[in-house]
Design a protein around this motif. Structure first.
Motif, PDB file in Angstrom:
ATOM      1  N   SER A 172       0.823  -1.213   0.000  1.00  0.00           N
ATOM      2  CA  SER A 172       0.000   0.000   0.000  1.00  0.00           C
ATOM      3  C   SER A 172       0.855   1.260   0.000  1.00  0.00           C
ATOM      4  CB  SER A 172      -0.922   0.012   1.230  1.00  0.00           C
ATOM      5  OG  SER A 172      -0.163   0.187   2.426  1.00  0.00           O
ATOM      6  N   CYS A 173       2.064   1.170   0.575  1.00  0.00           N
ATOM      7  CA  CYS A 173       2.973   2.327   0.675  1.00  0.00           C
ATOM      8  C   CYS A 173       2.312   3.468   1.447  1.00  0.00           C
ATOM      9  CB  CYS A 173       3.434   2.811  -0.694  1.00  0.00           C
ATOM     10  SG  CYS A 173       4.202   1.516  -1.699  1.00  0.00           S
ATOM     11  N   ASP A 174       1.460   3.106   2.399  1.00  0.00           N
ATOM     12  CA  ASP A 174       0.684   4.096   3.144  1.00  0.00           C
ATOM     13  C   ASP A 174       0.623   3.687   4.611  1.00  0.00           C
ATOM     14  OD1 ASP A 174      -1.340   6.397   3.226  1.00  0.00           O
ATOM     15  OD2 ASP A 174      -2.538   4.715   3.983  1.00  0.00           O
ATOM     16  N   LEU A 175       1.170   4.526   5.477  1.00  0.00           N
ATOM     17  CA  LEU A 175       1.255   4.176   6.894  1.00  0.00           C
ATOM     18  C   LEU A 175      -0.118   3.981   7.530  1.00  0.00           C
ATOM     19  CD1 LEU A 175       3.008   3.705   9.398  1.00  0.00           C
ATOM     20  CD2 LEU A 175       2.969   6.190   9.784  1.00  0.00           C
ATOM     21  N   ALA A 176      -1.076   4.819   7.168  1.00  0.00           N
ATOM     22  CA  ALA A 176      -2.418   4.682   7.740  1.00  0.00           C
ATOM     23  C   ALA A 176      -3.033   3.333   7.366  1.00  0.00           C
ATOM     24  CB  ALA A 176      -3.308   5.825   7.267  1.00  0.00           C
ATOM     25  N   ASN A 196       7.514  -1.091   1.822  1.00  0.00           N
ATOM     26  CA  ASN A 196       7.889   0.237   1.344  1.00  0.00           C
ATOM     27  C   ASN A 196       8.924   0.869   2.270  1.00  0.00           C
ATOM     28  OD1 ASN A 196       6.776   3.476   1.528  1.00  0.00           O
ATOM     29  ND2 ASN A 196       7.430   2.658  -0.441  1.00  0.00           N
ATOM     30  N   ALA A 197      10.118   1.172   1.717  1.00  0.00           N
ATOM     31  CA  ALA A 197      11.203   1.710   2.537  1.00  0.00           C
ATOM     32  C   ALA A 197      10.856   3.061   3.141  1.00  0.00           C
ATOM     33  CB  ALA A 197      12.477   1.828   1.701  1.00  0.00           C
ATOM     34  N   ALA A 198      10.057   3.870   2.446  1.00  0.00           N
ATOM     35  CA  ALA A 198       9.755   5.216   2.924  1.00  0.00           C
ATOM     36  C   ALA A 198       9.046   5.200   4.274  1.00  0.00           C
ATOM     37  CB  ALA A 198       8.918   5.965   1.895  1.00  0.00           C
ATOM     38  N   VAL A 245      15.811   5.331   3.461  1.00  0.00           N
ATOM     39  CA  VAL A 245      14.811   5.831   2.516  1.00  0.00           C
ATOM     40  C   VAL A 245      15.488   6.402   1.278  1.00  0.00           C
ATOM     41  CG1 VAL A 245      13.051   7.592   2.128  1.00  0.00           C
ATOM     42  CG2 VAL A 245      13.037   6.285   4.249  1.00  0.00           C
ATOM     43  N   LEU A 246      16.527   7.214   1.470  1.00  0.00           N
ATOM     44  CA  LEU A 246      17.191   7.840   0.329  1.00  0.00           C
ATOM     45  C   LEU A 246      17.891   6.804  -0.550  1.00  0.00           C
ATOM     46  CD1 LEU A 246      18.620  11.064   2.007  1.00  0.00           C
ATOM     47  CD2 LEU A 246      16.590  10.840   0.573  1.00  0.00           C
ATOM     48  N   ALA A 247      18.530   5.824   0.057  1.00  0.00           N
ATOM     49  CA  ALA A 247      19.175   4.771  -0.720  1.00  0.00           C
ATOM     50  C   ALA A 247      18.155   4.026  -1.580  1.00  0.00           C
ATOM     51  CB  ALA A 247      19.901   3.795   0.205  1.00  0.00           C
ATOM     52  N   ALA A 248      16.979   3.764  -1.008  1.00  0.00           N
ATOM     53  CA  ALA A 248      15.958   2.987  -1.715  1.00  0.00           C
ATOM     54  C   ALA A 248      15.363   3.734  -2.900  1.00  0.00           C
ATOM     55  CB  ALA A 248      14.852   2.582  -0.747  1.00  0.00           C
ATOM     56  N   GLN A 249      15.560   5.055  -2.962  1.00  0.00           N
ATOM     57  CA  GLN A 249      15.017   5.818  -4.085  1.00  0.00           C
ATOM     58  C   GLN A 249      15.734   5.519  -5.398  1.00  0.00           C
ATOM     59  OE1 GLN A 249      12.051   7.243  -3.403  1.00  0.00           O
ATOM     60  NE2 GLN A 249      12.656   6.234  -1.485  1.00  0.00           N
ATOM     61  N   THR A 250      16.817   4.743  -5.347  1.00  0.00           N
ATOM     62  CA  THR A 250      17.514   4.349  -6.573  1.00  0.00           C
ATOM     63  C   THR A 250      16.871   3.127  -7.239  1.00  0.00           C
ATOM     64  OG1 THR A 250      19.086   2.974  -5.333  1.00  0.00           O
ATOM     65  CG2 THR A 250      19.701   5.265  -5.735  1.00  0.00           C
ATOM     66  N   GLU A 251      15.839   2.565  -6.644  1.00  0.00           N
ATOM     67  CA  GLU A 251      15.192   1.383  -7.234  1.00  0.00           C
ATOM     68  C   GLU A 251      14.818   1.579  -8.703  1.00  0.00           C
ATOM     69  OE1 GLU A 251      11.170  -1.374  -6.722  1.00  0.00           O
ATOM     70  OE2 GLU A 251      11.701   0.058  -5.150  1.00  0.00           O
TER      71      GLU A 251
END
Length: 313
Positions: A172-176, A196-198, A245-251
């Motif tokens: 879902s990439c959504d905390l809620a 989701n890493a974020a 989180v920043l590292a995972a943005q290279t996916e």
């Protein structure tokens, strides 16, 4: 009895030789790398494994090899659930039953067409539940390919109430949504494992059972530290979470070949050959090699910081 599958769960890569076949020696080395770096379960024959590009014989062989190599050290689950027709899904999932894996993971977008209703989902799921052994632990995966199909709350609770499901790989990439799902499945065997890493760190704080994101192929031990000890060092946990989180943005820079290039660098595997990504990622993404340099540097830096932390009295 439903096998408990939780914690830091890498979505496993499939190493190939330069000629394109499965590199079994490299795969064995990769399994040992996952286990040495904090994996608490392994998810084989998934999207990161390039399951849509594997024959059914290759999918079965990967699942069997994983279970035989792990030898019960951690739970092993596998999917390989890629076909469109129910008849083919019964065949491919049935073939996985005798591989020795601890659980089979069903892909939600295979259980109903895009825009399909709860009723279609339940009808198709019922067919597969009747076909699979009643004592086989099951999981669910909201795989984003060929399209992402998130479970409705009713579908999730229905699966949880069967008592047969141990794992949802939540996309879902959504905390809620993660928080609500944790509450919905409370008291059942079904655990919510965020991918989701974020939101990895806040999802763990909200009760997610672990992390099952693609960057468990890069630094699973740092996610493991966050899950096990983040609450003891909240300020450092926030700092580490920012790096992760920043590292995972290279996916988007050519994953899973990106992760294979990383493992080439550290000597786990020999080739970055990839069926899903058939181009040179350094040609298309001009900055990818310096980015990998920094990810390696940052991973070493944070491993050193973790090692230097004094345990709480």
């Amino acid at each position: 009895m439903t096998v408990k599958v939780e914690g830091i769960i890498p979505v496993m890569l499939t190493p190939f030789t330069a000629q394109g076949g499965i590199d079994w020696q490299g795969y064995r080395a990769l399994i040992e790398w996952y286990l040495a770096n904090g994996a608490q379960a392994l998810f084989a024959v998934c999207q990161s494994s390039e399951m849509q590009y594997l024959s059914i014989d290759e999918r079965v062989s990967l699942a069997r090899f994983t279970a035989e190599t792990v030898k019960g050290r951690v739970p092993v689950v596998a999917s390989g659930h890629v076909s469109a027709s129910l008849a083919e899904q019964k065949r491919e999932l049935g073939a996985m039953v005798d591989t020795g894996v601890d659980g089979l993971v069903l892909v939600t977008n295979r259980l109903a067409p895009e825009g399909g209703t709860d009723g279609v989902f339940r009808d198709n799921l019922a067919v597969l539940l009747d076909h699979l052994p009643s004592d086989m632990t099951l999981g669910l995966y909201e795989c984003p390919a060929p399209f992402r199909r998130l479970l409705s709350d009713d579908e999730l609770r229905y699966c949880a109430d069967t008592g047969r499901f141990s794992l949802l790989k939540d996309v879902s990439c959504d905390l809620a949504t993660v928080t609500r799902r944790v509450a919905l499945t409370e008291g059942t065997p079904l655990a919510i494992n965020n991918a989701n890493a974020a939101i990895a760190w806040p999802a763990l704080q909200a009760g997610a059972s672990g992390f099952c994101g693609v960057f468990n192929n890069i630094h699973p031990d740092l996610y493991r530290w966050l899950a096990d000890h983040g609450h003891e060092h909240p300020e450092f946990a926030e700092e580490l979470a920012v790096f992760l989180v920043l590292a995972a943005q290279t996916e988007p820079m050519g994953y899973p070949k990106l992760a294979k290039r990383y493992h080439q660098r550290i000597g786990t595997i020999q080739s970055d050959h990839c069926r899903a990504i058939d181009f040179d990622i350094a040609e298309r993404y001009w900055g990818v090699e310096p980015v990998l340099d920094r990810i390696l540097q940052g991973t070493t830096l944070y491993r050193d910081k973790v090692a230097a932390l004094k345990p709480l009295a």
